[in-house]
Enzyme design. Structure first.
Site, PDB file in Angstrom:
ATOM      1  CG  HIS A  71      -1.791  -1.048   1.418  1.00  0.00           C
ATOM      2  ND1 HIS A  71      -2.904  -1.428   0.677  1.00  0.00           N
ATOM      3  CD2 HIS A  71      -1.508  -2.303   1.999  1.00  0.00           C
ATOM      4  CE1 HIS A  71      -3.479  -2.407   1.182  1.00  0.00           C
ATOM      5  NE2 HIS A  71      -2.694  -3.126   2.129  1.00  0.00           N
ATOM      6  CB  THR A  78      14.850  -4.078   6.501  1.00  0.00           C
ATOM      7  OG1 THR A  78      16.147  -3.599   7.133  1.00  0.00           O
ATOM      8  CG2 THR A  78      13.611  -4.518   7.140  1.00  0.00           C
ATOM      9  NE  ARG A 133      21.250  -3.550  13.620  1.00  0.00           N
ATOM     10  CZ  ARG A 133      20.614  -2.640  12.757  1.00  0.00           C
ATOM     11  NH1 ARG A 133      20.761  -2.572  11.483  1.00  0.00           N
ATOM     12  NH2 ARG A 133      19.814  -1.715  13.432  1.00  0.00           N
TER      13      ARG A 133
END
Length: 189
Positions: free
Chosen positions: A103, A165, A180
């Site tokens: 979205h 990410t 990480r």
């Protein structure tokens, strides 16, 4: 019992097979009924791969490529434009990979999403998207989320329940939310 299940899967997935959107290499095993909205898209699965994932294309023009000897457990691949998974990759269950934000971040641009879904459409013009790539020989643990724009390097390991990410360097281990690097691995053939 196995033959009956294979027959049911083939029957439920007949439309996907008939669409011509899916190509499979020799020896590949696919749970056909888990593939959704393949028309107008491309899904290629390499030789001797085992694919048990739910695969959903969000719109026409998407492409998912899965290499040779790759295993994808009962996970979710949600593709707007591009997801590429290399050779000799092992992906556990519960993984979600998406190449888009689903979205717009701006409410004014997403306010009609539910109404549009009810009509069988969606306006993608304000939704961020970027390709996802998983390199050869990677191992992705269970319940991992891999978000848009991420490249996971060759031989990398992503620990269970991580949220990826950012790019993962080759031959490294990542864990956590956000994921990480916690260790570098020796490169092996």
């Amino acid at each position: 019992m196995g033959k009956v299940l294979n027959w049911i899967d083939a029957l439920l997935g007949w439309n996907v097979r008939r669409s011509g959107a899916v190509s499979t290499g020799q020896g590949a095993a696919v749970v056909w009924w888990r593939i959704r909205r393949s028309a107008g898209n491309r899904l290629s699965i390499g030789q001797n791969s085992i694919i048990q994932a739910n695969i959903r294309f969000e719109d026409r023009g998407g492409e998912i490529k899965i290499g040779d000897r790759t295993y994808v457990g009962k996970s979710n691949l949600v593709c707007y434009r591009s997801i590429v998974i290399g050779d000799d990759v092992i992906m556990s269950w519960g993984i979600t990979i998406t190449d888009h934000d689903s979205h717009s971040l701006d409410w004014a641009h997403r306010r009609n999403d539910v109404l549009d879904w009810g009509k069988g459409s969606k306006d993608w013009s304000h939704v961020a998207h970027a390709p996802v790539a998983i390199g050869d020989k990677a191992w992705i643990g269970f319940n991992v989320s891999i978000l848009k724009g991420v490249t996971i390097g060759e031989g990398a390991v992503v620990g269970a329940c991580s949220v990826v990410t950012r790019d993962v360097p080759p031959h490294s281990v990542v864990v956590g939310n956000p994921a990480r690097v916690v260790r570098k691995l020796e490169s092996s053939s």
